[in-house]
Scaffold this motif. Structure first.
Motif, PDB file in Angstrom:
ATOM      1  N   PHE A 149       0.820  -1.208   0.000  1.00 46.32           N
ATOM      2  CA  PHE A 149       0.000   0.000   0.000  1.00 46.32           C
ATOM      3  C   PHE A 149       0.852   1.254   0.000  1.00 46.32           C
ATOM      4  O   PHE A 149       0.561   2.219  -0.714  1.00 46.32           O
ATOM      5  CB  PHE A 149      -0.926   0.013   1.221  1.00 46.32           C
ATOM      6  CG  PHE A 149      -1.656   1.313   1.406  1.00 46.32           C
ATOM      7  CD1 PHE A 149      -2.777   1.598   0.653  1.00 46.32           C
ATOM      8  CD2 PHE A 149      -1.205   2.265   2.319  1.00 46.32           C
ATOM      9  CE1 PHE A 149      -3.450   2.813   0.801  1.00 46.32           C
ATOM     10  CE2 PHE A 149      -1.865   3.472   2.474  1.00 46.32           C
ATOM     11  CZ  PHE A 149      -2.991   3.743   1.713  1.00 46.32           C
ATOM     12  N   ARG A 150       1.919   1.268   0.793  1.00 43.06           N
ATOM     13  CA  ARG A 150       2.686   2.491   0.969  1.00 43.06           C
ATOM     14  C   ARG A 150       3.232   3.066  -0.332  1.00 43.06           C
ATOM     15  O   ARG A 150       2.972   4.237  -0.654  1.00 43.06           O
ATOM     16  CB  ARG A 150       3.819   2.261   1.980  1.00 43.06           C
ATOM     17  CG  ARG A 150       4.609   3.527   2.270  1.00 43.06           C
ATOM     18  CD  ARG A 150       5.636   3.313   3.368  1.00 43.06           C
ATOM     19  NE  ARG A 150       6.255   4.583   3.704  1.00 43.06           N
ATOM     20  CZ  ARG A 150       7.327   5.077   3.104  1.00 43.06           C
ATOM     21  NH1 ARG A 150       7.907   4.394   2.128  1.00 43.06           N
ATOM     22  NH2 ARG A 150       7.813   6.249   3.464  1.00 43.06           N
ATOM     23  N   PRO A 151       3.999   2.311  -1.131  1.00 41.59           N
ATOM     24  CA  PRO A 151       4.515   2.923  -2.362  1.00 41.59           C
ATOM     25  C   PRO A 151       3.422   3.280  -3.358  1.00 41.59           C
ATOM     26  O   PRO A 151       3.510   4.311  -4.035  1.00 41.59           O
ATOM     27  CB  PRO A 151       5.458   1.851  -2.928  1.00 41.59           C
ATOM     28  CG  PRO A 151       5.075   0.594  -2.253  1.00 41.59           C
ATOM     29  CD  PRO A 151       4.559   0.968  -0.905  1.00 41.59           C
ATOM     30  N   TYR A 152       2.379   2.454  -3.458  1.00 44.08           N
ATOM     31  CA  TYR A 152       1.280   2.804  -4.366  1.00 44.08           C
ATOM     32  C   TYR A 152       0.592   4.092  -3.902  1.00 44.08           C
ATOM     33  O   TYR A 152       0.238   4.952  -4.721  1.00 44.08           O
ATOM     34  CB  TYR A 152       0.259   1.668  -4.437  1.00 44.08           C
ATOM     35  CG  TYR A 152       0.656   0.518  -5.332  1.00 44.08           C
ATOM     36  CD1 TYR A 152       1.019   0.733  -6.668  1.00 44.08           C
ATOM     37  CD2 TYR A 152       0.653  -0.792  -4.859  1.00 44.08           C
ATOM     38  CE1 TYR A 152       1.371  -0.322  -7.498  1.00 44.08           C
ATOM     39  CE2 TYR A 152       1.002  -1.855  -5.685  1.00 44.08           C
ATOM     40  CZ  TYR A 152       1.357  -1.620  -7.005  1.00 44.08           C
ATOM     41  OH  TYR A 152       1.709  -2.660  -7.826  1.00 44.08           O
ATOM     42  N   HIS A 153       0.399   4.212  -2.586  1.00 42.53           N
ATOM     43  CA  HIS A 153      -0.301   5.398  -2.089  1.00 42.53           C
ATOM     44  C   HIS A 153       0.546   6.653  -2.219  1.00 42.53           C
ATOM     45  O   HIS A 153       0.040   7.722  -2.586  1.00 42.53           O
ATOM     46  CB  HIS A 153      -0.699   5.202  -0.626  1.00 42.53           C
ATOM     47  CG  HIS A 153      -1.387   6.397  -0.054  1.00 42.53           C
ATOM     48  ND1 HIS A 153      -2.648   6.791  -0.456  1.00 42.53           N
ATOM     49  CD2 HIS A 153      -0.981   7.317   0.871  1.00 42.53           C
ATOM     50  CE1 HIS A 153      -2.999   7.887   0.195  1.00 42.53           C
ATOM     51  NE2 HIS A 153      -1.999   8.238   1.002  1.00 42.53           N
ATOM     52  N   LEU A 154       1.842   6.559  -1.930  1.00 39.07           N
ATOM     53  CA  LEU A 154       2.694   7.734  -2.067  1.00 39.07           C
ATOM     54  C   LEU A 154       2.804   8.162  -3.523  1.00 39.07           C
ATOM     55  O   LEU A 154       2.905   9.356  -3.825  1.00 39.07           O
ATOM     56  CB  LEU A 154       4.074   7.460  -1.484  1.00 39.07           C
ATOM     57  CG  LEU A 154       4.126   7.122   0.018  1.00 39.07           C
ATOM     58  CD1 LEU A 154       5.563   7.045   0.503  1.00 39.07           C
ATOM     59  CD2 LEU A 154       3.337   8.141   0.840  1.00 39.07           C
ATOM     60  N   THR A 155       2.762   7.207  -4.430  1.00 32.16           N
ATOM     61  CA  THR A 155       2.737   7.550  -5.859  1.00 32.16           C
ATOM     62  C   THR A 155       1.423   8.235  -6.216  1.00 32.16           C
ATOM     63  O   THR A 155       1.397   9.158  -7.044  1.00 32.16           O
ATOM     64  CB  THR A 155       2.949   6.293  -6.716  1.00 32.16           C
ATOM     65  OG1 THR A 155       4.225   5.729  -6.414  1.00 32.16           O
ATOM     66  CG2 THR A 155       2.899   6.631  -8.207  1.00 32.16           C
ATOM     67  N   HIS A 156       0.334   7.806  -5.602  1.00 36.23           N
ATOM     68  CA  HIS A 156      -0.955   8.486  -5.791  1.00 36.23           C
ATOM     69  C   HIS A 156      -0.842   9.960  -5.411  1.00 36.23           C
ATOM     70  O   HIS A 156      -1.368  10.832  -6.107  1.00 36.23           O
ATOM     71  CB  HIS A 156      -2.019   7.780  -4.952  1.00 36.23           C
ATOM     72  CG  HIS A 156      -3.267   8.569  -4.716  1.00 36.23           C
ATOM     73  ND1 HIS A 156      -4.165   8.862  -5.716  1.00 36.23           N
ATOM     74  CD2 HIS A 156      -3.773   9.120  -3.572  1.00 36.23           C
ATOM     75  CE1 HIS A 156      -5.175   9.568  -5.211  1.00 36.23           C
ATOM     76  NE2 HIS A 156      -4.955   9.738  -3.922  1.00 36.23           N
TER      77      HIS A 156
END
Length: 382
Positions: A149-156
């Motif tokens: 979740f973390r890298p996908y969310h920070l990319t969001h």
């Protein structure tokens, strides 16, 4: 149909001829791509800089919130206790199902959003402590989730609306095949699965040590719980996670945050004006109490390094920047309107071709959008 948005609305579908900002589209192309396309940068960076210029004291709101770790520990304990108490209760019984919906789904939605907070390094100052604690918060969810979740969310955050990078955006295939009342009802019922599976079809993350740790810790916990509380105890947690992302009042935030319920202003239709389209909506209702103030979503995207307890203060200080932005008044009505209003659906998202980048490729170290970074012109963003 009455809108859940506090500002007046005009049908987005009735504006299909101008959905691609500054670009003339043929009807045939519109049939296959009816997203709101814009060629301006996302609005949060611009507003963040303006707020800092007008209210430099807001930068003092950034940093971890110690209360978060205690709330997470409490909710994890509640879920483990419920799983144990339901160990001999039939799954297809009202006590089991109602507990899973009322307590379990609310608790696991709370943990989803705790992981969201922790992904911004807002529970501890240490990056390593945040990574490990996110894995702990993940345990009652039943499926390893926090590390990805973390890298996908920070990319969001870094690539809001960017086609091919922001995995919060529905794919054209989803929008095309679910463009009906039944399709949208299916999406709302199973949206947790869409959010879990869609990122892997957009781009894949490398398997790192934190992912392995997340997987091993989660399945060790699941095995121990099954031995301790039986299959029904583990089933309670899995069902709670499913219901948390289904037709549950708190799940309305998934749709409320970035789907366009009110159309772009007419002046935004001219690309020469360089006017950003409103693409983030806030909610200031009582369900924020259960969801780490995720409803204050414009505030969160403007200042991702400000923790949930200080977002209301950010709104109070810089209220003139938020008072006129579109907002939702009810997450329950958001789900209802999304399903039944033919002018609202999966096409109603703002997309852009350029900008942003992938974030969060490291193992344990501090990366993008963390709370421990120096607060400069763009706090929380390096």
């Amino acid at each position: 149909m009455q809108s859940s948005v506090a500002t007046a609305t005009v049908s987005p579908r009735k504006k299909q001829n101008i959905q691609k900002v500054g670009v003339s589209e043929t009807p045939k192309e519109e049939d296959h791509d009816r997203f709101f396309w814009t060629y301006t940068e996302e609005p949060h960076r611009t507003r963040r800089q303006a707020i800092i210029k007008a209210h430099p004291e807001v930068t003092k709101l950034c940093g971890p919130e110690p209360l978060t770790k205690y709330l997470v520990a409490l909710v994890v304990s509640i879920q483990v206790l419920c799983a144990y108490l339901l160990r001999n209760t039939p799954i297809l019984s009202w006590p089991f199902l109602l507990t899973a919906y009322i307590i379990g789904a609310t608790a696991n939605q709370n943990l989803f959003l705790a992981i969201h907070e922790i992904s911004h390094n807002l529970a501890f100052r240490s990056p390593l402590a945040n990574r490990v604690f996110a894995v702990f918060a993940n345990l009652p969810i039943g499926i390893p989730y926090s590390a990805s979740f973390r890298p996908y969310h920070l990319t969001h955050h870094k690539s809001l609306g960017v086609d091919g990078l922001d995995t919060d955006l529905p794919t054209p295939l989803e929008a095309l095949f679910l463009d009906s009342v039944l399709g949208k009802a299916f999406f709302c019922t199973f949206q947790i699965l869409f959010y879990a599976l869609r990122p892997m079809f957009v781009y894949k993350l490398p398997l790192t040590k934190i992912h392995v740790f997340n997987i091993v810790a989660q399945f060790t916990f699941d095995y121990a719980l099954a031995k301790f509380a039986g299959a029904n105890g583990l089933g309670y947690l899995i069902l709670s996670s499913f219901l948390a992302g289904s037709l549950h009042p708190c799940a309305g935030h998934f749709i409320a945050e970035h789907y366009v319920f009110s159309p772009p202003p007419p002046e935004a239709m001219d690309a020469a004006n360089r006017i950003p389209i409103p693409e983030t909506y806030s909610y200031y209702g009582p369900l924020n109490i259960l969801t780490y103030n995720v409803g204050l979503h414009n505030e969160h995207h403007d200042f991702p390094a400000v923790p949930w307890t200080r977002l209301p203060e950010l709104n109070r200080i810089a209220h003139e920047f938020y008072d006129e932005l579109p907002r939702h008044t009810s997450w329950v009505y958001v789900i209802w309107q999304f399903i039944w209003d033919r002018d609202v659906g999966l096409w109603c998202r703002v997309k852009r071709k350029e900008g942003g980048r992938k974030v969060g490729g490291s193992l344990w170290r501090e990366d993008e959008l963390g709370a421990n970074e120096k607060v400069g012109p763009i706090p929380g963003v390096r």
